[in-house]
Design a protein around this motif. Structure first.
Motif, PDB file in Angstrom:
ATOM      1  N   ASP A 245       0.833  -1.199   0.000  1.00 33.66           N
ATOM      2  CA  ASP A 245       0.000   0.000   0.000  1.00 33.66           C
ATOM      3  C   ASP A 245       0.872   1.254   0.000  1.00 33.66           C
ATOM      4  OD1 ASP A 245      -1.938   1.929   0.289  1.00 33.66           O
ATOM      5  OD2 ASP A 245      -2.268   1.540   2.427  1.00 33.66           O
ATOM      6  N   LEU A 246       1.131   1.806  -1.187  1.00 32.52           N
ATOM      7  CA  LEU A 246       1.856   3.064  -1.297  1.00 32.52           C
ATOM      8  C   LEU A 246       0.918   4.241  -1.533  1.00 32.52           C
ATOM      9  CD1 LEU A 246       5.157   2.220  -3.197  1.00 32.52           C
ATOM     10  CD2 LEU A 246       4.627   2.130  -0.764  1.00 32.52           C
ATOM     11  N   GLY A 247      -0.386   3.975  -1.506  1.00 35.50           N
ATOM     12  CA  GLY A 247      -1.352   5.054  -1.459  1.00 35.50           C
ATOM     13  C   GLY A 247      -1.891   5.539  -2.777  1.00 35.50           C
ATOM     14  N   PHE A 248      -1.073   5.520  -3.850  1.00 36.05           N
ATOM     15  CA  PHE A 248      -1.529   6.133  -5.089  1.00 36.05           C
ATOM     16  C   PHE A 248      -1.723   5.161  -6.242  1.00 36.05           C
ATOM     17  CE2 PHE A 248       3.124   6.414  -5.403  1.00 36.05           C
ATOM     18  CZ  PHE A 248       3.370   6.061  -6.716  1.00 36.05           C
ATOM     19  N   TRP A 249      -1.394   3.885  -6.051  1.00 41.90           N
ATOM     20  CA  TRP A 249      -1.620   2.921  -7.126  1.00 41.90           C
ATOM     21  C   TRP A 249      -2.249   1.645  -6.585  1.00 41.90           C
ATOM     22  CZ3 TRP A 249       0.943  -1.711  -6.542  1.00 41.90           C
ATOM     23  CH2 TRP A 249       2.123  -1.717  -5.795  1.00 41.90           C
ATOM     24  N   THR A 250      -3.046   1.006  -7.451  1.00 40.12           N
ATOM     25  CA  THR A 250      -3.762  -0.205  -7.076  1.00 40.12           C
ATOM     26  C   THR A 250      -3.687  -1.207  -8.224  1.00 40.12           C
ATOM     27  OG1 THR A 250      -5.353   1.114  -5.804  1.00 40.12           O
ATOM     28  CG2 THR A 250      -5.972  -1.158  -6.335  1.00 40.12           C
ATOM     29  N   PRO A 251      -3.165  -2.426  -7.992  1.00 41.24           N
ATOM     30  CA  PRO A 251      -3.173  -3.432  -9.050  1.00 41.24           C
ATOM     31  C   PRO A 251      -4.580  -3.958  -9.292  1.00 41.24           C
ATOM     32  CG  PRO A 251      -2.288  -4.365  -7.031  1.00 41.24           C
ATOM     33  CD  PRO A 251      -2.520  -2.912  -6.766  1.00 41.24           C
ATOM     34  N   VAL A 252      -4.950  -4.088 -10.562  1.00 38.50           N
ATOM     35  CA  VAL A 252      -6.276  -4.571 -10.932  1.00 38.50           C
ATOM     36  C   VAL A 252      -6.148  -5.546 -12.096  1.00 38.50           C
ATOM     37  CG1 VAL A 252      -7.464  -2.488 -10.135  1.00 38.50           C
ATOM     38  CG2 VAL A 252      -6.688  -2.622 -12.509  1.00 38.50           C
ATOM     39  N   ILE A 253      -7.230  -6.258 -12.379  1.00 36.09           N
ATOM     40  CA  ILE A 253      -7.214  -7.178 -13.502  1.00 36.09           C
ATOM     41  C   ILE A 253      -7.212  -6.395 -14.816  1.00 36.09           C
ATOM     42  CG2 ILE A 253      -8.268  -9.144 -12.326  1.00 36.09           C
ATOM     43  CD1 ILE A 253     -10.956  -8.244 -13.425  1.00 36.09           C
ATOM     44  N   PRO A 254      -6.600  -6.954 -15.855  1.00 32.89           N
ATOM     45  CA  PRO A 254      -6.567  -6.277 -17.154  1.00 32.89           C
ATOM     46  C   PRO A 254      -7.971  -5.943 -17.652  1.00 32.89           C
ATOM     47  CG  PRO A 254      -5.010  -8.085 -17.154  1.00 32.89           C
ATOM     48  CD  PRO A 254      -5.794  -8.190 -15.871  1.00 32.89           C
ATOM     49  N   GLY A 255      -8.118  -4.701 -18.090  1.00 31.35           N
ATOM     50  CA  GLY A 255      -9.405  -4.230 -18.570  1.00 31.35           C
ATOM     51  C   GLY A 255     -10.100  -3.301 -17.604  1.00 31.35           C
ATOM     52  N   LEU A 256      -9.601  -3.225 -16.359  1.00 31.81           N
ATOM     53  CA  LEU A 256     -10.208  -2.339 -15.362  1.00 31.81           C
ATOM     54  C   LEU A 256      -9.239  -1.262 -14.875  1.00 31.81           C
ATOM     55  CD1 LEU A 256     -12.322  -4.820 -13.178  1.00 31.81           C
ATOM     56  CD2 LEU A 256     -13.089  -3.340 -15.033  1.00 31.81           C
ATOM     57  N   GLY A 257      -8.142  -1.086 -15.595  1.00 27.54           N
ATOM     58  CA  GLY A 257      -7.139  -0.118 -15.172  1.00 27.54           C
ATOM     59  C   GLY A 257      -6.736   0.833 -16.273  1.00 27.54           C
ATOM     60  N   ASP A 258      -5.535   1.366 -16.147  1.00 21.49           N
ATOM     61  CA  ASP A 258      -5.065   2.431 -17.023  1.00 21.49           C
ATOM     62  C   ASP A 258      -4.425   1.954 -18.319  1.00 21.49           C
ATOM     63  OD1 ASP A 258      -5.848   4.165 -15.020  1.00 21.49           O
ATOM     64  OD2 ASP A 258      -3.831   4.395 -14.174  1.00 21.49           O
ATOM     65  N   ILE A 259      -4.014   0.675 -18.375  1.00 25.44           N
ATOM     66  CA  ILE A 259      -3.309   0.191 -19.559  1.00 25.44           C
ATOM     67  C   ILE A 259      -4.276   0.093 -20.738  1.00 25.44           C
ATOM     68  CG2 ILE A 259      -1.911  -1.671 -20.552  1.00 25.44           C
ATOM     69  CD1 ILE A 259      -0.519  -0.307 -18.241  1.00 25.44           C
ATOM     70  N   ASN A 260      -3.888   0.687 -21.855  1.00 27.84           N
ATOM     71  CA  ASN A 260      -4.646   0.557 -23.100  1.00 27.84           C
ATOM     72  C   ASN A 260      -4.123  -0.694 -23.807  1.00 27.84           C
ATOM     73  OD1 ASN A 260      -5.496   0.695 -25.830  1.00 27.84           O
ATOM     74  ND2 ASN A 260      -5.719   2.916 -25.699  1.00 27.84           N
ATOM     75  N   TRP A 261      -4.832  -1.805 -23.633  1.00 30.70           N
ATOM     76  CA  TRP A 261      -4.311  -3.080 -24.119  1.00 30.70           C
ATOM     77  C   TRP A 261      -4.332  -3.194 -25.638  1.00 30.70           C
ATOM     78  CZ3 TRP A 261      -1.327  -5.871 -21.159  1.00 30.70           C
ATOM     79  CH2 TRP A 261      -1.431  -5.694 -19.773  1.00 30.70           C
ATOM     80  N   ALA A 262      -5.249  -2.525 -26.296  1.00 27.26           N
ATOM     81  CA  ALA A 262      -5.246  -2.532 -27.760  1.00 27.26           C
ATOM     82  C   ALA A 262      -3.996  -1.824 -28.279  1.00 27.26           C
ATOM     83  CB  ALA A 262      -6.508  -1.867 -28.295  1.00 27.26           C
ATOM     84  N   GLN A 263      -3.665  -0.707 -27.658  1.00 25.25           N
ATOM     85  CA  GLN A 263      -2.453   0.012 -28.028  1.00 25.25           C
ATOM     86  C   GLN A 263      -1.208  -0.811 -27.689  1.00 25.25           C
ATOM     87  OE1 GLN A 263      -1.558   3.507 -25.624  1.00 25.25           O
ATOM     88  NE2 GLN A 263      -0.947   4.666 -27.458  1.00 25.25           N
ATOM     89  N   PHE A 264      -1.233  -1.432 -26.528  1.00 27.07           N
ATOM     90  CA  PHE A 264      -0.108  -2.272 -26.109  1.00 27.07           C
ATOM     91  C   PHE A 264       0.095  -3.428 -27.093  1.00 27.07           C
ATOM     92  CE2 PHE A 264       1.917  -5.603 -23.561  1.00 27.07           C
ATOM     93  CZ  PHE A 264       2.927  -4.900 -22.918  1.00 27.07           C
TER      94      PHE A 264
END
Length: 312
Positions: A245-264
């Motif tokens: 817990d560093l306060g500003f980031w949270t690991p989530v399953i692919p598709g529910l976060g910031d990564i644009n998987w189509a671009q990736f």
């Protein structure tokens, strides 16, 4: 392209049961968790008892792989290989070599691990120790027709202050890593989510290290910019709810976060990557039991599968 998941997220199931589940969903590979049987690490598992693996068990596993049409993309064992206590470090080292030996027996091409860090020594001293230890590990892997790869996680949960617990989390450190151990049998299990919260351009890193990327972890991340502005780059220091817990980031399953998987995926195609994409499920919202874990895996399967197979 093979598509799978790291098996440790499912608890209390046999490896065959995990293969059957993966096949039912549509996965074609598994990244098999191979921590020691006596182990209390979070997000780990021991689906193969590598230290006591018999020929009969090898044949049973291979038969199940054929039955369920599942490849093993990697055998996974992530611990601190530079741990300060020599006896603990030797146990970790012996187990990693057992994982490598098991990978050869199972015709699995890759073994994933961490480098770690000795917090009692300087970074330069850590790299000196790394060079000695990992030159030996990589030679052992080569002798067993296996490649060794490092996942680029900083492991802040290993340190009370939340600072990095590994020396292998950024392009700067990868350059030193590959300078010290230049073997082409040594590479990366590339996880874009860690680069995202570290504010490193994961798409450029994917391009720059294309020749060293052996395997890709599909894990997502939510970065809260307002909390980042409050806690700063070193993260939360007081009243942490859990070690990561560093306060500003949270690991989530692919598709529910910031990564644009189509671009990736477009960059994956650009660099000619066509090996394995493997979901690493560390989303605490889908972790209460195996039914919840499966919901998370299947959500991510349905999000990623059309992307990586160019379904229109």
């Amino acid at each position: 392209m093979d598509f799978g998941f790291l098996t440790g997220c499912l608890q209390g199931m046999t490896l065959e049961e995990k293969m059957a589940y993966a096949h039912k969903v549509g996965f074609t590979s598994l990244d098999v968790s191979c921590w020691p049987r006596d182990n209390s690490r979070d997000f780990s598992g021991s689906d193969i008892d590598v230290e006591n693996l018999t020929d009969e068990e090898v044949e049973k596993i291979k038969s199940d792989q054929s039955k369920y049409k599942i490849k093993f993309s990697s055998l996974a064992y992530y611990d601190n290989m530079l741990y300060p206590d020599e006896e603990v470090r030797k146990n970790y080292s012996d187990h990693l070599k057992a994982v490598i030996s098991a990978a050869q027996k199972l015709n699995t091409p890759l073994v994933g691990c961490f480098i770690g860090k000795n917090q009692t020594k300087s970074l330069s001293e850590n790299f000196d120790e790394f060079e000695i230890i990992f030159t030996d590990f990589v030679k052992y892997a080569e002798d067993h027709n296996v490649k060794l790869m490092i996942e680029n996680c900083p492991m802040p949960g290993w340190q009370e202050d939340g600072l990095p617990g590994t020396i292998s989390y950024s392009p700067e450190l990868w350059d030193e890593m590959f300078k010290r151990v230049p073997s082409k049998s040594f590479g990366l299990n590339f996880d874009p989510s860690h680069l995202d919260w570290l504010h490193i351009d994961y798409l450029q890193a994917l391009r720059d290290y294309k020749d060293r990327i052996f395997h890709i972890d599909a894990k997502d991340m939510i970065v809260d910019d307002k909390k980042f502005s409050y806690y700063g780059i070193f993260g939360k220091k007081l009243n942490r709810e859990h070690p990561e817990d560093l306060g500003f980031w949270t690991p989530v399953i692919p598709g529910l976060g910031d990564i644009n998987w189509a671009q990736f995926y477009d960059v994956m195609k650009e660099i000619g990557y066509d090996d394995c994409l493997s979901i690493e499920h560390e989303d605490r919202r889908f972790a209460a039991d195996n039914a919840e874990v499966e919901k998370g895996l299947e959500f991510s399967f349905n999000h990623l599968n059309p992307i990586i197979h160019d379904f229109k």
